[in-house]
Scaffold this motif. Sequence first.
Motif, PDB file in Angstrom:
ATOM      1  N   ILE A  66      20.789  66.015 -36.447  1.00 54.77           N
ATOM      2  CA  ILE A  66      19.526  65.289 -36.252  1.00 54.77           C
ATOM      3  C   ILE A  66      19.812  64.100 -35.343  1.00 54.77           C
ATOM      4  CG2 ILE A  66      17.711  63.931 -37.374  1.00 54.77           C
ATOM      5  CD1 ILE A  66      18.045  65.618 -39.830  1.00 54.77           C
ATOM      6  N   THR A  67      18.968  63.916 -34.350  1.00 50.23           N
ATOM      7  CA  THR A  67      19.179  62.811 -33.417  1.00 50.23           C
ATOM      8  C   THR A  67      18.500  61.546 -33.947  1.00 50.23           C
ATOM      9  OG1 THR A  67      17.201  63.246 -32.126  1.00 50.23           O
ATOM     10  CG2 THR A  67      19.204  64.429 -31.495  1.00 50.23           C
ATOM     11  N   LEU A  68      18.893  60.429 -33.335  1.00 49.68           N
ATOM     12  CA  LEU A  68      18.269  59.155 -33.688  1.00 49.68           C
ATOM     13  C   LEU A  68      16.781  59.184 -33.362  1.00 49.68           C
ATOM     14  CD1 LEU A  68      18.431  56.195 -34.590  1.00 49.68           C
ATOM     15  CD2 LEU A  68      19.151  55.599 -32.252  1.00 49.68           C
ATOM     16  N   GLN A  69      16.385  59.894 -32.322  1.00 46.21           N
ATOM     17  CA  GLN A  69      14.977  59.985 -31.960  1.00 46.21           C
ATOM     18  C   GLN A  69      14.174  60.693 -33.056  1.00 46.21           C
ATOM     19  OE1 GLN A  69      13.606  58.573 -29.080  1.00 46.21           O
ATOM     20  NE2 GLN A  69      11.780  58.933 -30.313  1.00 46.21           N
ATOM     21  N   ASP A  70      14.824  61.730 -33.694  1.00 49.81           N
ATOM     22  CA  ASP A  70      14.148  62.414 -34.801  1.00 49.81           C
ATOM     23  C   ASP A  70      13.825  61.427 -35.919  1.00 49.81           C
ATOM     24  OD1 ASP A  70      14.263  64.837 -33.478  1.00 49.81           O
ATOM     25  OD2 ASP A  70      16.238  65.340 -34.314  1.00 49.81           O
ATOM     26  N   TYR A  71      14.826  60.566 -36.250  1.00 48.38           N
ATOM     27  CA  TYR A  71      14.600  59.574 -37.300  1.00 48.38           C
ATOM     28  C   TYR A  71      13.496  58.589 -36.892  1.00 48.38           C
ATOM     29  CZ  TYR A  71      18.676  60.995 -40.043  1.00 48.38           C
ATOM     30  OH  TYR A  71      19.550  61.684 -40.814  1.00 48.38           O
ATOM     31  N   ILE A  72      13.513  58.187 -35.622  1.00 44.60           N
ATOM     32  CA  ILE A  72      12.498  57.234 -35.148  1.00 44.60           C
ATOM     33  C   ILE A  72      11.109  57.847 -35.239  1.00 44.60           C
ATOM     34  CG2 ILE A  72      11.659  55.987 -33.112  1.00 44.60           C
ATOM     35  CD1 ILE A  72      14.591  55.621 -32.283  1.00 44.60           C
ATOM     36  N   ASP A  73      10.995  59.156 -34.860  1.00 41.66           N
ATOM     37  CA  ASP A  73       9.687  59.825 -34.925  1.00 41.66           C
ATOM     38  C   ASP A  73       9.187  59.904 -36.359  1.00 41.66           C
ATOM     39  OD1 ASP A  73       9.775  60.131 -32.213  1.00 41.66           O
ATOM     40  OD2 ASP A  73      10.521  62.197 -32.264  1.00 41.66           O
ATOM     41  N   GLN A  74      10.119  60.222 -37.301  1.00 40.98           N
ATOM     42  CA  GLN A  74       9.726  60.305 -38.712  1.00 40.98           C
ATOM     43  C   GLN A  74       9.264  58.937 -39.230  1.00 40.98           C
ATOM     44  OE1 GLN A  74      12.951  62.014 -40.941  1.00 40.98           O
ATOM     45  NE2 GLN A  74      13.064  63.847 -39.645  1.00 40.98           N
ATOM     46  N   ILE A  75       9.997  57.904 -38.862  1.00 35.36           N
ATOM     47  CA  ILE A  75       9.639  56.551 -39.305  1.00 35.36           C
ATOM     48  C   ILE A  75       8.284  56.156 -38.749  1.00 35.36           C
ATOM     49  CG2 ILE A  75      10.261  54.099 -39.099  1.00 35.36           C
ATOM     50  CD1 ILE A  75      13.211  55.029 -39.124  1.00 35.36           C
ATOM     51  N   GLN A  76       8.023  56.477 -37.462  1.00 38.91           N
ATOM     52  CA  GLN A  76       6.746  56.122 -36.854  1.00 38.91           C
ATOM     53  C   GLN A  76       5.582  56.852 -37.530  1.00 38.91           C
ATOM     54  OE1 GLN A  76       6.303  53.740 -34.427  1.00 38.91           O
ATOM     55  NE2 GLN A  76       4.179  54.024 -35.055  1.00 38.91           N
ATOM     56  N   THR A  77       5.837  58.114 -37.915  1.00 42.02           N
ATOM     57  CA  THR A  77       4.794  58.873 -38.621  1.00 42.02           C
ATOM     58  C   THR A  77       4.447  58.199 -39.937  1.00 42.02           C
ATOM     59  OG1 THR A  77       5.535  60.940 -37.609  1.00 42.02           O
ATOM     60  CG2 THR A  77       4.205  61.107 -39.620  1.00 42.02           C
ATOM     61  N   LYS A  78       5.492  57.769 -40.694  1.00 38.29           N
ATOM     62  CA  LYS A  78       5.250  57.082 -41.961  1.00 38.29           C
ATOM     63  C   LYS A  78       4.528  55.757 -41.743  1.00 38.29           C
ATOM     64  CE  LYS A  78       7.143  60.103 -44.672  1.00 38.29           C
ATOM     65  NZ  LYS A  78       6.315  60.870 -45.656  1.00 38.29           N
TER      66      LYS A  78
END
Length: 384
Positions: free
Chosen positions: A126-138
């Motif tokens: 999982i890339t850092l961008q994946d984590y950022i996208d998930q955080i932004q969704t929340k």
Amino acid sequence: MPDLNTYLQYNDPVTIISRSGTPQDPFVDRADSLPVINGLITLLELPSPTDKVNIAGFVEIDQEVFENRRFLNEHEFLVHYGIGVIQFHASQEGITHLCRYKGRGLIMYPASRIYAMVTRNPDVVITLQDYIDQIQTKIDENQIVLGRIEEVIKQSQIQTDLSKVATDKANQAADDATIAASRAKDAYDTTRLVFKEPVADMVELRLKYSQPEIGWTAQTYKDGKRYRYDGNNWIEIDIFGSNLQVVNEFKDGLMSVAEHLKLKDMPLELQDRVIVLCKDSYVFQETIGILAPFPFNGELVDVKGFCGVTGETETEIEIERTRNFNTWLNVMSSNLKFNPQSHYDNRTAVIQTKQVQAGDIFRINIKKAGLNLQNLTVHLTIRT
């Protein structure tokens, strides 16, 4: 400004902020104070290989030297100029160093190219961008919920404000009624007079009418004053016979002419009382044990000192006062002093605490004893 270079052949390009090193776009002096972590310091910018990196107490070695021997000594470091990393000996782990260099820019990597290994076998990356996208969704979901909550709070606040306005109006009406009643009572209390038997003076007034009520009125026949109790204190409201003339040398008034002349001729010196403190021997640096109590209220107006045998050096004396024998306070801001070979003090003493109360006890404290000074006497003049 440094140039912003991107490599557009990639979907998520690497961004490089660089300086050319020319007079129009020079490298920037940097001084980064950073700790050694895992044997490395990562500088905040890429250093210029021409200007090198300077660290106090350390020596930089070339990449070629390091490749030949494959180790660093304790006071050596190796700079990887392409990525802005400095390598240190293992003994420097956790130690912070100040690195001085010329900054030529930095490389910024996209979050999509920074990955984390979540599980193995098979590998899940999982890339850092994946984590950022998930955080932004929340965050977006939470913003929607917060908006609803804020609307509910706003409606509740409106209802609360309306209730508060109604309550304030009711309280104001109650306060107005209370004020009107209080004013009516005050008008009654401030005009009501209940006359009592006369007394000699204020002392007898307080004793005889120890629990007075509002409006009680009594006269003190020694001075003709009339007092009214206002609920807290006895207040003077008038003087009976206030139109009587004061006495002068030619006409009787509140006293006779003879009494007036007798009082006028009385010498003021009779109001002064003197305390004498002394020591009939050699004087040393000590507190004299002779104590002098004073039984009247008054004012300390003068301090004088004498000695039968003069001292060869300077003498300094404090005048101390107490009421409990535990705490002695110096009443002088400038102490009593004798110059060498002088029978009298130098008259530079300054009294700081002049008020004297009945029961005060005085003594003298020798702070500095003149050599061979004897037969000391100190006079305290107190006006009562």
